[in-house]
Write a protein that holds these residues in place. Structure first.
Motif, PDB file in Angstrom:
ATOM      1  N   ASN A 117      -8.638 -73.923  25.985  1.00 49.77           N
ATOM      2  CA  ASN A 117      -9.703 -73.585  26.920  1.00 49.77           C
ATOM      3  C   ASN A 117     -10.775 -72.673  26.308  1.00 49.77           C
ATOM      4  OD1 ASN A 117      -8.469 -75.053  28.999  1.00 49.77           O
ATOM      5  ND2 ASN A 117      -7.164 -73.318  29.540  1.00 49.77           N
ATOM      6  N   GLY A 118     -10.690 -72.434  25.007  1.00 52.36           N
ATOM      7  CA  GLY A 118     -11.708 -71.638  24.337  1.00 52.36           C
ATOM      8  C   GLY A 118     -11.681 -70.172  24.712  1.00 52.36           C
ATOM      9  N   MET A 119     -10.482 -69.615  24.964  1.00 53.21           N
ATOM     10  CA  MET A 119     -10.363 -68.234  25.418  1.00 53.21           C
ATOM     11  C   MET A 119      -9.674 -67.345  24.390  1.00 53.21           C
ATOM     12  SD  MET A 119      -9.265 -69.089  29.350  1.00 53.21           S
ATOM     13  CE  MET A 119      -9.190 -67.368  29.843  1.00 53.21           C
ATOM     14  N   THR A 120      -9.711 -67.750  23.118  1.00 49.24           N
ATOM     15  CA  THR A 120      -9.096 -66.951  22.063  1.00 49.24           C
ATOM     16  C   THR A 120     -10.165 -66.467  21.082  1.00 49.24           C
ATOM     17  OG1 THR A 120      -8.673 -68.936  20.726  1.00 49.24           O
ATOM     18  CG2 THR A 120      -6.909 -68.191  22.203  1.00 49.24           C
ATOM     19  N   LYS A 121      -9.918 -65.321  20.484  1.00 48.59           N
ATOM     20  CA  LYS A 121     -10.807 -64.764  19.466  1.00 48.59           C
ATOM     21  C   LYS A 121     -10.122 -64.894  18.110  1.00 48.59           C
ATOM     22  CE  LYS A 121     -13.290 -61.390  22.297  1.00 48.59           C
ATOM     23  NZ  LYS A 121     -13.682 -59.973  22.421  1.00 48.59           N
ATOM     24  N   SER A 122     -10.793 -65.543  17.197  1.00 51.02           N
ATOM     25  CA  SER A 122     -10.209 -65.783  15.881  1.00 51.02           C
ATOM     26  C   SER A 122     -10.305 -64.539  15.010  1.00 51.02           C
ATOM     27  CB  SER A 122     -10.914 -66.956  15.203  1.00 51.02           C
ATOM     28  OG  SER A 122     -10.418 -67.153  13.896  1.00 51.02           O
ATOM     29  N   SER A 123      -9.231 -64.228  14.305  1.00 53.83           N
ATOM     30  CA  SER A 123      -9.252 -63.153  13.316  1.00 53.83           C
ATOM     31  C   SER A 123      -9.887 -63.669  12.027  1.00 53.83           C
ATOM     32  CB  SER A 123      -7.837 -62.647  13.039  1.00 53.83           C
ATOM     33  OG  SER A 123      -7.245 -62.102  14.198  1.00 53.83           O
ATOM     34  N   TYR A 124     -10.448 -62.757  11.282  1.00 51.21           N
ATOM     35  CA  TYR A 124     -11.100 -63.135  10.025  1.00 51.21           C
ATOM     36  C   TYR A 124     -10.050 -63.280   8.936  1.00 51.21           C
ATOM     37  CZ  TYR A 124     -13.778 -62.579   5.706  1.00 51.21           C
ATOM     38  OH  TYR A 124     -14.288 -62.743   4.446  1.00 51.21           O
ATOM     39  N   ILE A 125      -9.869 -64.501   8.442  1.00 46.04           N
ATOM     40  CA  ILE A 125      -8.935 -64.780   7.347  1.00 46.04           C
ATOM     41  C   ILE A 125      -9.758 -65.251   6.149  1.00 46.04           C
ATOM     42  CG2 ILE A 125      -6.872 -66.020   6.634  1.00 46.04           C
ATOM     43  CD1 ILE A 125      -6.445 -64.244   9.049  1.00 46.04           C
ATOM     44  N   PRO A 126      -9.895 -64.448   5.096  1.00 46.71           N
ATOM     45  CA  PRO A 126     -10.705 -64.856   3.939  1.00 46.71           C
ATOM     46  C   PRO A 126     -10.005 -65.937   3.134  1.00 46.71           C
ATOM     47  CG  PRO A 126      -9.644 -62.751   3.514  1.00 46.71           C
ATOM     48  CD  PRO A 126      -9.320 -63.103   4.933  1.00 46.71           C
ATOM     49  N   ASN A 127     -10.683 -66.422   2.109  1.00 44.70           N
ATOM     50  CA  ASN A 127     -10.098 -67.476   1.272  1.00 44.70           C
ATOM     51  C   ASN A 127      -8.950 -66.913   0.431  1.00 44.70           C
ATOM     52  OD1 ASN A 127     -11.239 -66.318  -1.219  1.00 44.70           O
ATOM     53  ND2 ASN A 127     -13.202 -67.068  -0.445  1.00 44.70           N
ATOM     54  N   LYS A 128      -8.268 -67.819  -0.253  1.00 42.26           N
ATOM     55  CA  LYS A 128      -7.034 -67.432  -0.957  1.00 42.26           C
ATOM     56  C   LYS A 128      -7.292 -66.419  -2.065  1.00 42.26           C
ATOM     57  CE  LYS A 128      -2.829 -69.422  -2.894  1.00 42.26           C
ATOM     58  NZ  LYS A 128      -2.121 -70.675  -3.259  1.00 42.26           N
ATOM     59  N   GLN A 129      -8.398 -66.572  -2.796  1.00 42.76           N
ATOM     60  CA  GLN A 129      -8.703 -65.623  -3.881  1.00 42.76           C
ATOM     61  C   GLN A 129      -8.869 -64.204  -3.345  1.00 42.76           C
ATOM     62  OE1 GLN A 129     -12.155 -67.388  -5.824  1.00 42.76           O
ATOM     63  NE2 GLN A 129     -10.908 -67.865  -7.611  1.00 42.76           N
ATOM     64  N   ILE A 130      -9.579 -64.074  -2.240  1.00 48.82           N
ATOM     65  CA  ILE A 130      -9.783 -62.756  -1.653  1.00 48.82           C
ATOM     66  C   ILE A 130      -8.477 -62.207  -1.105  1.00 48.82           C
ATOM     67  CG2 ILE A 130     -11.013 -61.482   0.142  1.00 48.82           C
ATOM     68  CD1 ILE A 130     -12.773 -62.312  -2.166  1.00 48.82           C
ATOM     69  N   ARG A 131      -7.632 -63.068  -0.550  1.00 44.27           N
ATOM     70  CA  ARG A 131      -6.336 -62.604  -0.025  1.00 44.27           C
ATOM     71  C   ARG A 131      -5.449 -62.067  -1.154  1.00 44.27           C
ATOM     72  NH1 ARG A 131      -6.304 -67.542   3.073  1.00 44.27           N
ATOM     73  NH2 ARG A 131      -4.476 -68.285   1.927  1.00 44.27           N
ATOM     74  N   LEU A 133      -6.581 -60.815  -4.032  1.00 45.75           N
ATOM     75  CA  LEU A 133      -7.204 -59.552  -4.442  1.00 45.75           C
ATOM     76  C   LEU A 133      -6.885 -58.442  -3.453  1.00 45.75           C
ATOM     77  CD1 LEU A 133      -9.161 -57.995  -6.294  1.00 45.75           C
ATOM     78  CD2 LEU A 133     -11.048 -58.865  -4.882  1.00 45.75           C
ATOM     79  N   ARG A 134      -6.853 -58.780  -2.181  1.00 43.88           N
ATOM     80  CA  ARG A 134      -6.531 -57.791  -1.145  1.00 43.88           C
ATOM     81  C   ARG A 134      -5.121 -57.251  -1.322  1.00 43.88           C
ATOM     82  NH1 ARG A 134      -7.572 -59.578   4.970  1.00 43.88           N
ATOM     83  NH2 ARG A 134      -9.721 -59.373   4.238  1.00 43.88           N
ATOM     84  N   GLU A 135      -4.160 -58.115  -1.651  1.00 44.99           N
ATOM     85  CA  GLU A 135      -2.785 -57.654  -1.878  1.00 44.99           C
ATOM     86  C   GLU A 135      -2.710 -56.692  -3.049  1.00 44.99           C
ATOM     87  OE1 GLU A 135      -0.442 -61.122  -2.355  1.00 44.99           O
ATOM     88  OE2 GLU A 135      -0.629 -61.784  -0.270  1.00 44.99           O
ATOM     89  N   LEU A 136      -3.476 -56.968  -4.107  1.00 43.77           N
ATOM     90  CA  LEU A 136      -3.453 -56.097  -5.285  1.00 43.77           C
ATOM     91  C   LEU A 136      -4.077 -54.734  -4.979  1.00 43.77           C
ATOM     92  CD1 LEU A 136      -4.495 -58.679  -8.040  1.00 43.77           C
ATOM     93  CD2 LEU A 136      -2.222 -57.736  -7.666  1.00 43.77           C
ATOM     94  N   THR A 137      -5.212 -54.724  -4.294  1.00 44.76           N
ATOM     95  CA  THR A 137      -5.877 -53.445  -4.005  1.00 44.76           C
ATOM     96  C   THR A 137      -5.063 -52.598  -3.030  1.00 44.76           C
ATOM     97  OG1 THR A 137      -7.186 -54.559  -2.287  1.00 44.76           O
ATOM     98  CG2 THR A 137      -8.179 -54.339  -4.474  1.00 44.76           C
ATOM     99  N   ARG A 138      -4.403 -53.246  -2.081  1.00 48.62           N
ATOM    100  CA  ARG A 138      -3.581 -52.484  -1.138  1.00 48.62           C
ATOM    101  C   ARG A 138      -2.343 -51.915  -1.827  1.00 48.62           C
ATOM    102  NH1 ARG A 138      -3.787 -56.052   4.519  1.00 48.62           N
ATOM    103  NH2 ARG A 138      -6.031 -55.790   4.871  1.00 48.62           N
ATOM    104  N   LEU A 139      -1.772 -52.673  -2.756  1.00 54.25           N
ATOM    105  CA  LEU A 139      -0.626 -52.146  -3.515  1.00 54.25           C
ATOM    106  C   LEU A 139      -1.072 -50.966  -4.371  1.00 54.25           C
ATOM    107  CD1 LEU A 139       2.325 -52.347  -4.386  1.00 54.25           C
ATOM    108  CD2 LEU A 139       1.619 -54.008  -6.125  1.00 54.25           C
ATOM    109  N   ARG A 140      -2.254 -51.066  -4.967  1.00 53.11           N
ATOM    110  CA  ARG A 140      -2.763 -49.948  -5.756  1.00 53.11           C
ATOM    111  C   ARG A 140      -2.965 -48.712  -4.895  1.00 53.11           C
ATOM    112  NH1 ARG A 140      -7.120 -47.063  -7.142  1.00 53.11           N
ATOM    113  NH2 ARG A 140      -7.446 -46.607  -9.368  1.00 53.11           N
ATOM    114  N   GLN A 141      -3.474 -48.915  -3.692  1.00 51.13           N
ATOM    115  CA  GLN A 141      -3.683 -47.781  -2.789  1.00 51.13           C
ATOM    116  C   GLN A 141      -2.356 -47.106  -2.441  1.00 51.13           C
ATOM    117  OE1 GLN A 141      -5.852 -48.796   0.739  1.00 51.13           O
ATOM    118  NE2 GLN A 141      -5.518 -46.818   1.726  1.00 51.13           N
ATOM    119  N   LYS A 142      -1.321 -47.899  -2.212  1.00 50.05           N
ATOM    120  CA  LYS A 142       0.004 -47.333  -1.914  1.00 50.05           C
ATOM    121  C   LYS A 142       0.534 -46.524  -3.092  1.00 50.05           C
ATOM    122  CE  LYS A 142       0.674 -48.967   2.231  1.00 50.05           C
ATOM    123  NZ  LYS A 142       0.792 -48.071   3.416  1.00 50.05           N
TER     124      LYS A 142
END
Length: 450
Positions: A117-131, A133-142
């Motif tokens: 019914n078009g009543m959902t809001k989509s979350s932003y899921i970037p492409n695989k390369q960015i995902r 990179l995101r895992e690496l930067t978050r691990l570095r932050q930890k």
């Protein structure tokens, strides 16, 4: 008035994802308007998720929706993404059911109904390369956070033993302080001369204070070994962070241009640029406009109003990883040599206070990044002059200077006409006209009606 939600998708699926299994409900609208429902349960092993994908395709279902439940949605997303037209991931707060009226089948059916019914809001899921990179930067932050915790623990242990290094050194992780800590933990006898040999010549701390800070209680065997374990862990984390930096640099090879654009913004270093790229991504079409990007980053004012009363305007809780990077960059920007953000911060802090003002600066930065990525342009705000000072502030400053100069000339005995004639020499056209077309010649002092 018809209050029934209009069906947007004739065939769609809703997934209720758990750690060990997934419940899937497919709903399709027939030609006569009746709704057909089928449901099935699958395990989350790779082979079973492939069976889930094939089962969806057999039922002509190319649109599915699921909640972003922890990390459990990621394996499902990885398998379904190449085969589906859309795999929508939504925040659970937009899909939650009333307690006492829910189970796995009802959850999947509700997700499917809301999605169709078009009543959902989509979350932003970037492409695989960015995902990745995101895992690496978050691990570095930890790892950086763990290293900081261990270093503070090391200093606290030394403080308990009356070693007051943090009182004389501005940075206890500096070269001089680190060498002194190594000398203390070596277990060998040392003199004041040995301590002073560890201090670099550029160190500004008084040598007498350094010696007084290093005269603590003698560490016993267990205290020394405990401190050595902590120090060893700090060194290991430093090596792992260096390895991650190398991996992150390799992962950013295809996005060098975006990193370069980010580094044109005052206050953003190369490390911060890579973090921002990993969290924000490069696909600005997902947001549509800058205000949505700021809201997604958690830097937009929230909305909490009821019965005409505004209860709160605090920023939202989004951007758990992106928001700290932007706030850190904002603090660096207001202290940088470029005066643009510093001038805006000084004006905002008078009205909002420093903490709210720095959040506003962070929001301005994310808006700038959105437009930079959208147009692939370097940072250059439209409201600044050639010296990167906000034009509004420049006009006010120059107006004050002009008024002061005019008052000085009047005090020297010049008439208004002489002052205007002097000013007119700097213009190509000495005539000034108003909205009605009347003109005034500054040189001759004659008024000409339209």
């Amino acid at each position: 008035m018809n209050n029934v939600a209009q069906t947007v998708l004739l065939i769609a699926g809703g997934l209720d994802v758990h750690k060990s299994f997934v419940v899937v409900v497919i709903k399709s609208t027939n030609e006569d308007g009746t709704v057909k429902t089928v449901k099935k349960r699958f395990s989350t092993f790779r082979s079973d998720l492939e069976d889930l994908r094939d089962w969806l395709l057999q039922n002509d279902c190319h649109h599915v929706c699921m909640e972003s439940t922890g990390k459990y949605w990621i394996p499902v997303y990885n398998v379904l993404e190449p085969a589906m037209k859309e795999v929508r991931v939504c925040n659970p707060k937009w899909l939650s059911l009333v307690k006492g009226e829910k189970d796995d089948n009802k959850d999947a059916a509700r997700i499917c109904d809301l999605y169709r019914n078009g009543m959902t809001k989509s979350s932003y899921i970037p492409n695989k390369q960015i995902r990745i990179l995101r895992e690496l930067t978050r691990l570095r932050q930890k790892y950086v956070q763990q290293r900081t915790s261990d270093h503070n623990r090391l200093i606290n242990c030394l403080t308990v033993s009356n070693y007051k290094l943090d009182m004389v050194f501005s940075n206890v992780r500096g070269k001089s302080a680190s060498r002194i800590v190594d000398l203390i933990l070596s277990g060998k006898p040392y003199t004041d001369e040995d301590i002073l040999k560890c201090v670099y010549s550029r160190c500004k701390a008084p040598r007498e204070d350094i010696l007084r800070a290093c005269h603590g209680f003698e560490l016993d065997k267990f205290q020394r070994q405990k401190l050595q374990i902590i120090q060893s862990n700090i060194n290991n984390l430093t090596k792992e962070i260096e390895k991650l930096d190398q991996l992150i640099m390799e992962a950013c090879e295809d996005h060098k241009e975006y990193v370069r654009l980010l580094m044109t913004i005052p206050g953003i270093s190369e490390i911060s640029a890579r973090k921002l790229l990993a969290e924000f991504g490069t696909e600005m079409d997902q947001f549509g406009k800058a205000s949505r990007a700021a809201k997604w980053a958690g830097l937009a004012p929230g909305s909490d109003e009821s019965a005409g009363k505004i209860h709160s305007r605090h920023i939202t809780k989004g951007g758990k990883y992106l928001k700290p990077v932007l706030i850190e960059a904002a603090w660096a920007a207001v202290r940088s040599k470029n005066p643009y953000y510093r001038c805006k911060f000084e004006v905002l802090s008078l009205r909002l206070g420093k903490k709210r003002a720095i959040v506003a600066i962070g929001r301005k930065m994310i808006v700038s990044i959105f437009h930079m990525f959208l147009n692939m342009e370097e940072w250059y705000p439209k409201d600044c002059d050639d010296f990167f000072v906000p034009r509004g502030l420049s006009v006010k400053k120059e107006t004050r200077i002009l008024n002061k100069t005019v008052n000085t000339l009047k005090a020297m005995g010049m008439t208004d006409h002489q002052i205007l004639k002097t000013i007119a020499q700097g213009f190509e056209d000495s005539e000034i006209s108003d909205e009605e077309g009347n003109t005034y010649d500054l040189i001759t002092g004659e008024y000409i009606a339209a």
